[in-house]
Design a protein around this motif. Structure first.
Motif, mmCIF file in Angstrom:
data_model
loop_
_atom_site.group_PDB
_atom_site.id
_atom_site.type_symbol
_atom_site.label_atom_id
_atom_site.label_comp_id
_atom_site.label_asym_id
_atom_site.label_seq_id
_atom_site.Cartn_x
_atom_site.Cartn_y
_atom_site.Cartn_z
ATOM 1 N N ALA A 165 0.755 -1.356 -0.302
ATOM 2 C CA ALA A 165 0.133 -0.159 0.033
ATOM 3 C C ALA A 165 1.116 1.342 -0.017
ATOM 4 O O ALA A 165 0.597 1.847 -0.613
ATOM 5 C CB ALA A 165 -0.994 -0.286 1.187
ATOM 6 N N ASP A 166 1.818 1.277 0.015
ATOM 7 C CA ASP A 166 2.659 2.326 -0.042
ATOM 8 C C ASP A 166 3.155 3.363 -0.990
ATOM 9 O O ASP A 166 3.533 2.875 -2.150
ATOM 10 C CB ASP A 166 4.193 1.697 0.667
ATOM 11 C CG ASP A 166 3.899 1.573 2.468
ATOM 12 O OD1 ASP A 166 2.996 2.131 2.728
ATOM 13 O OD2 ASP A 166 4.803 1.115 3.054
ATOM 14 N N CYS A 167 2.917 4.498 -1.026
ATOM 15 C CA CYS A 167 3.072 4.488 -2.295
ATOM 16 C C CYS A 167 4.767 5.866 -2.049
ATOM 17 O O CYS A 167 5.024 5.283 -0.542
ATOM 18 C CB CYS A 167 2.505 5.852 -2.224
ATOM 19 S SG CYS A 167 2.813 7.402 -3.681
ATOM 20 N N GLN A 168 5.095 5.389 -2.812
ATOM 21 C CA GLN A 168 6.999 5.728 -2.338
ATOM 22 C C GLN A 168 6.805 7.676 -3.072
ATOM 23 O O GLN A 168 8.611 7.870 -2.539
ATOM 24 C CB GLN A 168 8.363 4.939 -3.611
ATOM 25 C CG GLN A 168 7.590 3.561 -3.513
ATOM 26 C CD GLN A 168 8.581 2.496 -3.564
ATOM 27 O OE1 GLN A 168 8.727 3.264 -5.541
ATOM 28 N NE2 GLN A 168 8.991 1.734 -3.489
ATOM 29 N N SER A 169 5.961 8.225 -2.846
ATOM 30 C CA SER A 169 6.767 9.731 -2.928
ATOM 31 C C SER A 169 6.942 9.715 -1.440
ATOM 32 O O SER A 169 6.039 9.491 -0.645
ATOM 33 C CB SER A 169 5.445 10.490 -3.148
ATOM 34 O OG SER A 169 4.919 10.489 -4.962
#
Length: 460
Positions: free
Chosen positions: A43-47
């Motif tokens: 679920a982790d957006c890397q922005s």
């Protein structure tokens, strides 16, 4: 069959195994780095400072991002070059499955060759054991005694190679990877593993080199890298600079088709103008001595053959069919299709097919050699030479449009190359192709052999 021929028969699959082991080493290294760097959640957006669910994968900055962050500038200051996250996973997964299946097929074929060699060695040992003292000095048994140590060494090498490759392939553990990790590993390595399956990544340089001006109707390459050129009154074996290593003359006529297959060179010879007689002539690749020949139905123009799945396919254009023979020339069957008009140009389509171009009907076909049925057909204006690269992409020369047409392996992509220097060189027909070392080679009939550099982009 001698040791040299047996090794040539195995060499093609052996090279695929070596390539696989190098690729698996790269995969294992990438997986190790991934595990030591720690898992990222799905679920982790890397922005920076964003924990939203992932929607996209940016092919430029290699980040997994959400829809909101995809609207921000990429690391290059431009828009993110995004692809749907789940779609990207499916693409990588499909490519991995295709890659693994191709390597397992190569291993299976090499295993069959190993079994065949084992049986041959056992038979020869039994023959010596049962021989009388007088028979032991015969030419046949003397040859067996001379070659047996080499065959045993070859068997040991192949057995070891298959074991190492099998162990290496099993070491790739992908079952524990999340979708995100799978893309990280196989997305980054896709160019190395699968070559160019995205046609947008393929382009041709503007230069066009004439390697030899001698008339060349067809072209192929052996596993050792020698180039076979079919031309007037014989064929030549050349290096990649066009230097002739061996000439094989035949004053009976012109060679219009040539293909290497399992230690043999299969050629199609047509007698000079005034005669429509045609022959298949087979040579040993080791010493270029004739092994056998047989007559084909008459035809007055250039025509071609292809060898695949231990069968020889030769066009019979006047009868609108393809003749199928055993490797020694025994007729097996005829292949018809309702849309055939002038089927002329052919080539192998690895691993188990044959390509056939019908210039009058404007169609290119793939024949499945396991069933001898049409696998697919593809429309091209006045198709001539056809070629299948190692990724399964099909290259076609359209003589009417004066351009190269590239069809992806799955048929979902088509790209056309209008090459100004090929056109300005006055090249009208390209009858045969091959690709090696990022060069596209073409047999351009009376214009000789042309070579164009290929450019494979990593970023599309």
């Amino acid at each position: 069959m001698g040791v040299a021929e047996e090794w040539e028969e195995m060499e093609e699959y052996s090279q695929q195994i070596d390539q696989m082991k190098r690729q698996v080493s790269s995969l294992t290294e990438a997986l190790t780095k991934l595990k030591t760097s720690g898992k990222a959640t799905e679920a982790d957006c890397q922005s920076e400072d964003c924990g939203r669910p992932i929607d996209w994968y940016c092919r430029y900055c290699k980040l997994f991002i959400c829809t909101r962050c995809s609207k921000k500038p990429c690391s290059n200051g431009e828009k993110h070059d995004v692809q749907d996250f789940e779609e990207m996973y499916e693409v990588c997964k499909e490519k991995y499955i295709e890659w693994k299946a191709s390597k397992e097929l190569a291993m299976g074929t090499l295993s069959k060759q190993k079994k065949k060699l084992q049986e041959e060695i056992t038979s020869e040992i039994q023959k010596m054991a049962n021989a009388s003292p007088e028979q032991l000095v015969s030419p046949e048994l003397t040859k067996i005694v001379t070659e047996l140590p080499e065959k045993r060494k070859l068997l040991e090498d192949v057995t070891s190679q298959i074991a190492e490759a099998g162990s290496s392939l099993q070491s790739v553990d992908v079952d524990s990877l999340t979708h995100q990790e799978f893309i990280q590993v196989f997305g980054e390595l896709s160019d190395h593993l699968f070559e160019a399956t995205d046609l947008s990544k393929i382009s041709l340089s503007a230069s066009c080199d004439i390697i030899t001006p001698k008339t060349s109707y067809d072209i192929d390459i052996t596993p050792s890298g020698d180039i076979l050129l079919a031309g007037n009154r014989g064929f030549n074996v050349c290096d990649k600079n066009g230097n002739i290593l061996r000439s094989v003359p035949n004053n009976k006529g012109d060679f219009t088709s040539i293909q290497y297959y399992k230690g043999r060179i299969y050629t199609l010879l047509k007698e000079p103008k005034g005669s429509n007689k045609r022959y298949v002539i087979v040579y040993s690749a080791n010493d270029c001595k004739e092994c056998c020949q047989w007559k084909l139905p008459d035809y007055g123009f250039v025509s071609m053959l292809a060898v695949s799945n231990d069968k020889v396919y030769a066009v019979d254009s006047d009868s609108k069919k393809v003749k199928i023979y055993s490797l020694s020339g025994n007729p097996l069957t005829d292949f018809y299709h309702s849309r055939f008009k002038n089927p002329v140009y052919m080539s192998k389509c690895t691993p188990d097919g044959v390509l056939l171009a019908d210039w009058s009907a404007g169609l290119v076909y793939k024949i499945d050699c396991a069933t001898d049925k049409i696998a697919w057909q593809f429309e091209v204006e006045s198709p001539r030479g056809v070629y299948c690269d190692r990724s399964g992409n099909v290259w076609i020369w359209s003589s009417k449009e004066k351009m190269l047409v590239l069809r992806s392996a799955d048929g979902k992509q088509v790209k056309r190359f209008k090459h100004d220097n090929i056109v300005s060189a006055g090249i009208e027909y390209i009858c045969g192709f091959f690709i090696s070392d990022d060069h596209l080679w073409g047999a351009a009939c009376g214009k000789g052999v042309v070579r164009v550099d290929m450019i494979i982009s990593k970023d599309g």
